[in-house]
Design an enzyme around this catalytic site. Structure first.
Site, PDB file in Angstrom:
ATOM      1  N   CYS A 102       0.835  -1.201   0.000  1.00 13.75           N
ATOM      2  CA  CYS A 102       0.000   0.000   0.000  1.00 13.75           C
ATOM      3  C   CYS A 102       0.870   1.251   0.000  1.00 13.75           C
ATOM      4  O   CYS A 102       1.698   1.452   0.887  1.00 13.75           O
ATOM      5  CB  CYS A 102      -0.924   0.023   1.209  1.00 13.75           C
ATOM      6  SG  CYS A 102      -1.921   1.527   1.272  1.00 13.75           S
ATOM      7  N   LYS A 141       1.569  -9.528  -0.514  1.00 16.11           N
ATOM      8  CA  LYS A 141       1.395  -8.659  -1.684  1.00 16.11           C
ATOM      9  C   LYS A 141       2.324  -7.470  -1.513  1.00 16.11           C
ATOM     10  O   LYS A 141       2.355  -6.829  -0.460  1.00 16.11           O
ATOM     11  CB  LYS A 141      -0.056  -8.176  -1.787  1.00 16.11           C
ATOM     12  CG  LYS A 141      -0.272  -7.268  -3.009  1.00 16.11           C
ATOM     13  CD  LYS A 141      -1.746  -7.025  -3.289  1.00 16.11           C
ATOM     14  CE  LYS A 141      -1.910  -6.363  -4.654  1.00 16.11           C
ATOM     15  NZ  LYS A 141      -1.915  -4.913  -4.615  1.00 16.11           N
TER      16      LYS A 141
END
Length: 328
Positions: A102, A141
């Site tokens: 993010c 991720k």
């Protein structure tokens, strides 16, 4: 077949990316209906979970029809990440995913998300803390690196595999790029081609059509693709890709009636999950996406985003349903 620990996925699975304020249960349910093979919760703050923050706790809501499903956590403190993984385990998802990608400032400033890309040793320690505290498969991720001059995904992939992650999803941009420019899949392909890498590698970034999904599969050799923004307002993209991959032909685009049906389902499931008032408010931003590109739709959209009455909203969507069943 692709395996993540004990989870079996079809050959070349299509994953729905975890997206803040988007990947909630109503949206995930639509994507599952239309072919998503693996989905994730919105990302959840490890600190928020430990503090018992209501918003964080609600993000733990998962349902059996969504399986296989992962819950994604983020944070920069080993103890907090370990504790939050234990909390996550209590709701019995199929896997735990760690967000090291993010790029948003408020997350990065806390030394979490893509902020961890500056410190691979910390990334490894955080990952190990999660793996050691759960029996569930742990996946990650992340992005290519902090910026163009510090692309470190190759070292990251090897070291995270070494500590025990079961799959890696790579967004083909650096943190500095945010969501701008083109995703660089050549770096993702190099990770996949590394003979030391044995875990599944999923590519993410810019997949917005069946052609691109198939082209990138063939060109870059990834085990599957993760789709984010292109699924917003278009949950049909998963089956569209599958159909194109199998037949070389395009599925018919969703009709106006099918779009209205999706919006109605989304609204219903949001109200069931969060209560009528919140459900109505949280569905509003999605109407623009479901009916994007429809000529002369603005007056109807205006009614949809201003009405506070559930029955009235159903009636407006029924009106849309009755408009010529045109293909968009």
């Amino acid at each position: 077949m692709v395996k993540i620990g004990n989870i079996s996925l079809p050959d070349f699975p299509l994953l729905l990316a975890p997206m803040e304020d988007v990947s909630d249960p109503p949206f995930r349910r639509l994507c599952k209906m239309h072919g998503a093979d693996l989905m994730y919760s919105e990302f959840i703050s490890s600190e928020g979970l430990i503090r018992d923050a209501i918003k964080s706790r609600m993000k733990l809501d998962i349902f059996d029809y969504e399986r296989p499903i992962g819950i994604q956590i983020f944070g920069g403190d080993e103890e907090a990440m370990a504790m939050s993984a234990k909390i996550v385990e209590t709701v019995q998802p199929d896997l735990v995913d760690i967000n090291f990608g993010c790029p948003v400032k408020k997350v990065v400033c806390k030394g979490a998300g893509a902020g961890v890309l500056k410190d691979i040793d910390l990334m490894v320690r955080l990952t190990k803390a999660v793996i050691d505290s759960t029996h569930l498969p742990v996946t990650v991720k992340t992005r290519l690196g902090w910026d163009h001059d510090s692309i470190n995904i190759h070292e990251v992939a090897e070291r995270l595999q070494e500590v025990g992650i079961k799959a890696l999803a790579i967004h083909g941009r650096t943190r500095a790029q945010m969501y701008k420019g083109e995703a660089d899949w050549t770096e993702i392909a190099k990770v996949k081609a590394n003979p030391n890498i044995e875990i599944p590698i999923f590519g993410n970034g810019d997949i917005d059509s069946p052609e691109k999904a198939v082209e990138y599969k063939n060109k870059y050799g990834v085990d599957g693709v993760m789709i984010g923004r292109a699924a917003i307002g278009n949950p049909w993209i998963f089956n569209q890709i599958k159909h194109y991959r199998e037949t070389g032909e395009h599925l018919a685009l969703p009709t106006l009636a099918e779009r209205a049906e999706a919006a109605k389902n989304h609204l219903t499931w949001a109200c069931d999950w969060k209560g009528e008032r919140t459900g109505i408010l949280e569905t509003r931003p999605h109407y623009t996406n479901y009916f994007k590109g429809i000529p002369h739709f603005k007056p109807i959209r205006q009614r949809l985003v201003t009405s506070e009455n559930l029955q009235e909203l159903y009636e407006i969507l029924d009106e849309v349903h009755e408009i010529q069943n045109q293909e968009i």
